[in-house]
Structure formats: structure tokens, C-alpha cells
Design a protein around this motif. Structure first.
Motif, PDB file in Angstrom:
ATOM      1  N   LYS A 192       1.347   2.253  -6.987  1.00 39.61           N
ATOM      2  CA  LYS A 192       0.807   1.419  -8.073  1.00 39.61           C
ATOM      3  C   LYS A 192      -0.367   2.065  -8.782  1.00 39.61           C
ATOM      4  CE  LYS A 192      -0.371  -1.846  -5.233  1.00 39.61           C
ATOM      5  NZ  LYS A 192      -0.124  -1.260  -3.903  1.00 39.61           N
ATOM      6  N   SER A 193      -1.334   2.532  -8.001  1.00 37.87           N
ATOM      7  CA  SER A 193      -2.519   3.136  -8.630  1.00 37.87           C
ATOM      8  C   SER A 193      -2.122   4.358  -9.448  1.00 37.87           C
ATOM      9  CB  SER A 193      -3.534   3.560  -7.577  1.00 37.87           C
ATOM     10  OG  SER A 193      -4.046   2.435  -6.927  1.00 37.87           O
ATOM     11  N   THR A 194      -1.263   5.178  -8.856  1.00 38.31           N
ATOM     12  CA  THR A 194      -0.814   6.367  -9.578  1.00 38.31           C
ATOM     13  C   THR A 194      -0.167   5.963 -10.897  1.00 38.31           C
ATOM     14  OG1 THR A 194      -0.373   7.329  -7.412  1.00 38.31           O
ATOM     15  CG2 THR A 194       0.481   8.500  -9.317  1.00 38.31           C
TER      16      THR A 194
ATOM     17  N   SER B  34       0.835  -1.203   0.000  1.00 34.48           N
ATOM     18  CA  SER B  34       0.000   0.000   0.000  1.00 34.48           C
ATOM     19  C   SER B  34       0.868   1.252   0.000  1.00 34.48           C
ATOM     20  CB  SER B  34      -0.900  -0.028   1.232  1.00 34.48           C
ATOM     21  OG  SER B  34      -1.828   1.002   1.149  1.00 34.48           O
ATOM     22  N   GLY B  35       0.517   2.185  -0.855  1.00 38.26           N
ATOM     23  CA  GLY B  35       1.258   3.437  -0.910  1.00 38.26           C
ATOM     24  C   GLY B  35       2.497   3.391  -1.783  1.00 38.26           C
TER      25      GLY B  35
HETATM   26  N1  LIG Z   1      -4.271  12.795  -5.698  1.00 36.43           N
HETATM   27  C1  LIG Z   1      -3.278  12.674  -4.792  1.00 36.43           C
HETATM   28  N2  LIG Z   1      -2.871  13.740  -4.086  1.00 36.43           N
HETATM   29  C2  LIG Z   1      -1.856  13.643  -3.197  1.00 36.43           C
HETATM   30  N3  LIG Z   1      -1.182  12.506  -2.939  1.00 36.43           N
HETATM   31  C3  LIG Z   1      -1.540  11.398  -3.604  1.00 36.43           C
HETATM   32  C4  LIG Z   1      -2.611  11.422  -4.565  1.00 36.43           C
HETATM   33  N4  LIG Z   1      -2.750  10.164  -5.069  1.00 36.43           N
HETATM   34  C5  LIG Z   1      -1.818   9.414  -4.461  1.00 36.43           C
HETATM   35  N5  LIG Z   1      -1.078  10.142  -3.581  1.00 36.43           N
HETATM   36  C6  LIG Z   1       0.030   9.648  -2.759  1.00 36.43           C
HETATM   37  O1  LIG Z   1       0.907   8.938  -3.586  1.00 36.43           O
HETATM   38  C7  LIG Z   1       1.397   7.782  -2.948  1.00 36.43           C
HETATM   39  C8  LIG Z   1       1.081   6.555  -3.787  1.00 36.43           C
HETATM   40  O2  LIG Z   1      -0.311   6.358  -3.801  1.00 36.43           O
HETATM   41  P1  LIG Z   1      -1.001   5.217  -4.667  1.00 36.43           P
HETATM   42  O3  LIG Z   1      -2.463   5.352  -4.482  1.00 36.43           O
HETATM   43  O4  LIG Z   1      -0.497   5.257  -6.047  1.00 36.43           O
HETATM   44  O5  LIG Z   1      -0.493   3.907  -3.931  1.00 36.43           O
HETATM   45  P2  LIG Z   1      -0.906   2.396  -4.154  1.00 36.43           P
HETATM   46  O6  LIG Z   1       0.330   1.638  -4.366  1.00 36.43           O
HETATM   47  O7  LIG Z   1      -1.954   2.302  -5.194  1.00 36.43           O
HETATM   48  O8  LIG Z   1      -1.521   2.026  -2.745  1.00 36.43           O
HETATM   49  P3  LIG Z   1      -2.790   1.129  -2.384  1.00 36.43           P
HETATM   50  O9  LIG Z   1      -2.357  -0.288  -2.484  1.00 36.43           O
HETATM   51  O10 LIG Z   1      -3.100   1.541  -0.980  1.00 36.43           O
HETATM   52  O11 LIG Z   1      -3.895   1.478  -3.342  1.00 36.43           O
HETATM   53  C9  LIG Z   1       0.762   7.765  -1.570  1.00 36.43           C
HETATM   54  O12 LIG Z   1       1.676   8.304  -0.667  1.00 36.43           O
HETATM   55  C10 LIG Z   1      -0.431   8.655  -1.715  1.00 36.43           C
HETATM   56  O13 LIG Z   1      -0.732   9.286  -0.498  1.00 36.43           O
END
Ligand SMILES: Nc1ncnc2c1ncn2[C@@H]1O[C@H](COP(=O)(O)OP(=O)(O)OP(=O)(O)O)[C@@H](O)[C@H]1O
Ligand SMILES: [Mg+2]
Lengths: 337, 223
Positions: A44-46, A40-41
């Protein structure tokens, strides 16, 4: 098919900037399923949202079918997006519309004729196995069924690429398996290229050809699924693997056994699974292998066997035996207490 | 028996007239308030940071104006904008004269209620439609407004009920209505019967509107 080139994405925040994705490069070839795994974090989603520009990368280039899309005007970007389906952890269906309408409305808005809309909705709802649910509302469906509607909606655009943002994370193991089977079927029968992200190793294991391990915005290790299962190098990869394979014996047990030998984890893949290598070792090297644990993992493109053995003998003999096993294509890793 | 018959005979035309005035004031001002308030509410949501038409200036100004109007009690607004009312409808008294302040009072309220209704729509569903390559105006109409319909209906119900309350003060500019009747006869002349009758009618009116609104919203909700 999908090429990301040095993608970085930062978000402004109160205390400086958040570097969500840093210098990521990846290449998904046509017809393959690639997976990004991370905690998490990790970003990946980004990252996956940068592929269809739901998120604009701060730096880097995105190529879809060879076309660079970050500089496209809105109307051309929309055309590209029509070729990229996307499914989400939260399904993102219209609550106020029936299953049928959830698939039909986007098609209508994209300008397809009435007959074409009807044809496609029926076709893709039956591909996902929901031909008897046309008139149900999302609230009347299980999580797995909702995801099937979302998949049908994505497929109905007849995309070349499917992006999946944790599509199975909200589902129980059995439902997860059925959705993974469906994704595999889509990939094999419709030839759709898939990029997915997940934090579950079994998703990678079951359907991915290629894996990227992501941590703090960066890809820390990548390779074919078989490579990563047999030869993980980064500790995060190893940690993810340990969710599937037992990689650790208790330290006290290992130090006890190491007194008169070595405890080693052997990984067999492809060719080497067919040979009686442990028998050969005991004949050739004066080393007695004692099997402590064993398992077999079925990957999409092959089978990986794992054996934890206690090799009993003189230290030089053991080293020679390990050398020999390696030369036969067996992965070895000494476990320490 | 004959007492209540007399009462009905004497007051029914007056109460009926007041009822019609109230319904007129409410429906006409609701009509205009909706026409102004709904687009404002949509604009308020769409221009928010990170939304489809992200625009800091429009959002901030709109927000400020709505807050200013919303912080003025209706009775003060009624007098405060007398010149404006005169300019728009040519008079400041009667049903006509009270419509303008009622609209100005209700439209920002509807805008706020719309805003909260639209914000309830999960951003994920909008993103899913953006990802499919669907045009923004289609998304506004077929996703945002569609999904918010149940909450929009509930919001309009609340606005209508508050509008009925505001019309009670319309008597001050000679527009009549049930509230005015209750005040004039019930309070000033101590005709308790009339006061009870109007209060009961108002209660029934509000009940009916609220339950129609609730029922419509539930029917649309599907969950
Ligand atoms: N729109 C946004 N504004 C500010 N920070 C963001 C935004 N989207 C993501 N982040 C930050 O970017 C980082 C990566 O987030 P992301 O959602 O891509 O993680 P992830 O790997 O998909 O996690 P998860 O498994 O929890 O979904 C995190 O620290 C998150 O707080
Ligand atoms: Mg995520």
C-alpha cells in the motif's frame, strides 16, 4: 484526477526481487475519497508513494489531472507536487519548530509573501482546530494534534489532492474518528480529492466512496464501499469485513441449526431496508425466519443492515424464499458449519 | 599563605601564557576544521545510497579517506605530514606549525560527527518536504541542518574536547600550551604544583565547554 495505469514496482533484494506492487490500475475521480485497504506488506505505501513519485514505478504511468508525470523533468514535477498534499502515519513534523512554523516554513520556501504565509497559516490552523496552539512544539502535542498540524501543513499549499498514508494508524479509536471527520470536512468543504491507505476497515466505512482491496502487490477486489460491504467476493475482503460485522457463528452452533433449516446472512441496503421482507417470507413460503443476530453499519453513502437468520422449513421452500429475497435486492450468504 | 602567594607570583604568567596558547591552538584549528569538516559531513550524508544526492563514488572515496586519516594517532600524524605542513604554512614549529596537523586530525572527526548528527534526522520529514515540491537545497538547509542542530552542537563539543587533548602533544613541535607545560614541569622537572594547576585548569576548561554545549543543545532540542 488521479489515474494509475498498470503500475508495478519492484525492489532489488539479496534473494531476487521484491514485487511490492504489481499491475495496479486505479482511477480516483475529482472530489471523491478512495481507499486502499490491505494487510501489512501488501504494498500500500509503495503504491501511494508512486502517485507523487516519492517512489518511481518500475512500470506503468501516473496521470495527475490528465498529465502524465513519470517523464516530467524535476522542476515541472515539483509544480505537480505542490498540488498534491500528503500526510503520514508518523506525522513528519519539524521537532525544532513551533506549530506555526511547521505550517509556515514550507510556504516561505515555496515563495509566498509574508502576508500570504501568515494568512494561510492562521486560516488552516483554525480549520484543523489548533488556533490556540501556534506557539507549541510538536513534543507538547498529542498524536491527534500532531496529525492536525500535518493536515494544516498539507492544506496550506491549497492542494487539489490529498494523499494519506495510514494517517490514523498511530491514533486511538476516538482520535481516529475525529481525524476522519476532519478529512471528510476537508473533502466536502474544500472539494479536495483524497486517496488514502489503511489497514482498518472502519476508516473505509466512515469516509470512503470507493475501495480497493490489496494483497501481495495486487488489487484483488474493488468497488463502491456499499458494493463491497454488501457483496464481498474475495476472501481477504471478507476477512476485513469480519472486523466490523460479525460474519461467523460458531461452527457447532451452525451445524446444529442446519439440521432443520438453513442459517443465512442477509444484507439489506438502500431500498430493501424499508420493507418488511421477513414478514412477507413467512407468509409466502411457509418458512419461519428466526433472527439470531442483527446490526446496522453506517457507510458514508448509505446504510447497510445485516441479519443472521435461521430459516426453518422444507429445503425447497427455503430456496424459494432465498430467491425471493435476492430478487428484492437483499444480499444472501449461507453460513455453513 | 606566603607560600601560595609565591607560587602564584612565579607561575601565573607562565600558566597564563600556556593557557592562551592552548586557547589559540584550539580556536584556530577548530575554526578551520569546522569549515572543512561540516561540508564533508553533509556530503557524506547526501551522497549515501538513497539520499538526496546519491553518488556511490563520492561516498566511497570520502568514506575511505576519512577512515584512513581517522586511524592514524595524532602523534604520528603530526610527524607524518611535516612536509605538507611546511608547504601550507611555511613552518613546522610553533603554534602555526601545529595548526595544520590539528585541522587534518579534527576535520574528518567532525565530518563523522556531522554524519551521525544528520543521519538522526528522520527520512520521513525529508520526504514530506520533497512531497511538497520544495527544492533540495532548501531541504538541506531548512530541514536537515535545522533539525540536526542540537546534535551538531553536541558533536562540535565532543570535537573541541578531543582537540584540547590533541594540543597537549603540540609541545613536541614547540607550540607550547597547557599540556606541554604539565609535561615539561610536572613530569620532567617534578614540579608537582604546576602539574596539578594545569590539570585543574584543563578540567575546568573541558567542563565549561561541555556544559555550554549541553545547554545550547538542550535549548534547541524542544523535546
Ligand atoms: N525501499 C524498499 N526497499 C526494499 N523493499 C521495500 C522497500 N519499500 C518497501 N519494500 C517491500 O515492499 C513490500 C511492500 O511494502 P509496503 O511498505 O508498500 O507495504 P504496506 O502495505 O505499506 O505495509 P504496512 O501496512 O506495513 O505499511 C514489502 O515486502 C516491503 O518489504
Ligand atoms: Mg505502509
Amino acid at each position: 484526477m488521479i489515474v494509475l495505469e498498470n503500475i508495478s514496482k519492484t525492489f532489488p533484494s539479496k534473494n531476487g526481487v521484491i514485487k511490492a506492487v504489481e499491475e495496479v490500475t486505479l482511477h480516483v475521480r475529482k472530489g471523491e475519497i478512495h481507499g486502499v485497504i490491505g494487510y501489512s506488506g501488501a504494498g500500500k505505501s509503495t503504491l501511494i508513494r508512486c502517485v507523487n513519485l516519492l517512489e518511481r514505478p518500475t512500470k506503468g504511468k501516473v496521470y495527475i489531472n490528465g498529465q502524465e508525470i513519470t517523464s516530467l523533468p524535476n522542476n515541472e514535477l515539483r509544480e505537480v507536487r505542490k498540488k498534491i498534499g500528503m500526510i503520514f502515519q508518523g506525522f513528519n513534523l519539524l521537532k525544532t519548530a513551533t506549530v506555526y512554523d511547521n505550517v509556515a516554513i514550507p510556504l516561505k520556501l515555496l515563495g509566498f509573501s509574508k502576508e500570504e504565509v501568515k494568512k494561510r497559516v492562521e486560516k488552516y490552523l483554525s480549520i484543523v482546530g489548533l488556533e490556540d496552539k501556534h506557539h507549541a512544539y510538536p513534543s507538547q502535542l498529542s498524536g491527534g494534534q500532531k496529525q492536525r498540524v500535518a493536515i494544516a501543513r498539507a492544506l496550506a499549499q491549497e492542494p487539489e489532492i490529498l494523499l494519506s498514508d495510514e494517517a490514523t494508524s498511530a491514533l486511538d479509536p476516538e482520535t481516529t474518528d475525529s481525524i476522519l471527520d476532519l478529512l471528510l470536512k476537508i473533502n466536502q468543504e474544500l472539494g479536495i480529492t483524497i486517496l488514502l491507505i489503511t489497514h482498518e476497515m472502519n476508516v473505509i466505512q466512515k469516509i470512503c466512496d470507493y475501495v480497493y482491496v490489496m494483497e501481495r502487490g495486487r488489487i484483488v477486489e474493488h468497488g463502491t464501499t456499499i458494493e463491497l460491504f454488501t457483496n464481498p467476493t474475495h476472501h481477504t475482503t471478507k476477512k476485513f469485513l469480519s472486523t466490523i460485522v460479525q460474519r461467523k457463528l460458531s461452527p457447532s452452533l451452525i451445524s446444529q441449526l442446519n439440521v432443520n433449516g438453513v442459517v443465512s446472512r442477509l444484507t439489506f441496503v438502500g431500498e430493501s431496508t424499508g420493507k418488511p421482507l421477513l414478514a412477507e417470507v413467512s407468509q409466502k413460503f411457509n418458512v419461519k425466519p428466526n433472527i439470531l443476530a442483527a446490526n446496522i453499519i453506517e457507510l458514508k453513502n448509505g446504510i447497510v443492515g445485516n441479519i443472521v437468520v435461521h430459516l426453518i422449513g422444507e429445503s425447497e421452500d427455503i430456496q424459494a424464499a432465498i430467491q425471493y429475497l435476492r430478487s428484492q435486492g437483499v444480499g444472501t450468504e449461507e453460513l455453513e458449519g | 599563605m606566603s607560600g601560595s602567594g609565591q607560587f602564584t607570583e612565579k607561575w601565573l604568567p607562565i600558566i597564563g601564557q600556556a593557557f592562551i596558547e592552548t586557547v589559540q591552538m584550539v580556536s584556530i584549528s577548530l575554526f578551520f576544521a569546522v569549515i572543512i569538516g561540516i561540508p564533508l559531513g553533509i556530503l557524506l550524508v547526501l551522497t549515501r545510497p538513497g539520499q538526496l544526492f546519491d553518488n556511490k563514488w563520492i561516498y566511497q572515496i570520502l568514506n575511505l579517506v576519512i577512515n584512513i586519516i581517522r586511524s592514524i594517532p595524532f602523534i604520528i600524524l603530526l610527524f607524518f605530514i611535516l612536509p605538507f605542513t611546511k608547504f601550507i604554512v611555511g613552518t613546522t614549529i610553533g603554534v602555526k606549525g601545529v595548526i595544520v596537523p590539528l585541522v587534518i586530525y579534527t576535520a574528518p572527526y567532525i565530518a563523522r560527527l556531522m554524519e551521525s548528527a544528520l543521519l538522526e534526522v528522520e527520512s520521513g520529514i525529508i520526504e514530506a518536504y520533497i512531497a511538497m515540491g520544495i527544492k533540495r537545497r532548501h531541504i538541506i538547509w531548512h530541514v536537515l541542518l535545522r533539525e540536526a542542530r542540537p546534535s551538531i552542537i553536541l558533536g562540535l563539543t565532543i570535537a573541541t574536547v578531543s582537540l584540547i587533548g590533541a594540543t597537549a602533544m603540540a609541545g613536541l613541535v614547540g607550540a607550547g600550551g597547557l599540556g606541554d607545560l604539565a609535561y615539561r614541569y610536572g613530569y620532567l622537572r617534578y614540579e608537582v604544583g604546576v602539574m596539578y594547576a594545569t590539570v585543574i585548569i584543563l578540567i575546568i576548561l573541558v567542563q565549561v565547554i561541555q556544559s555550554i554545549g549541553n545547554r545550547l543543545a538542550t535549548r534547541m532540542k524542544k523535546d
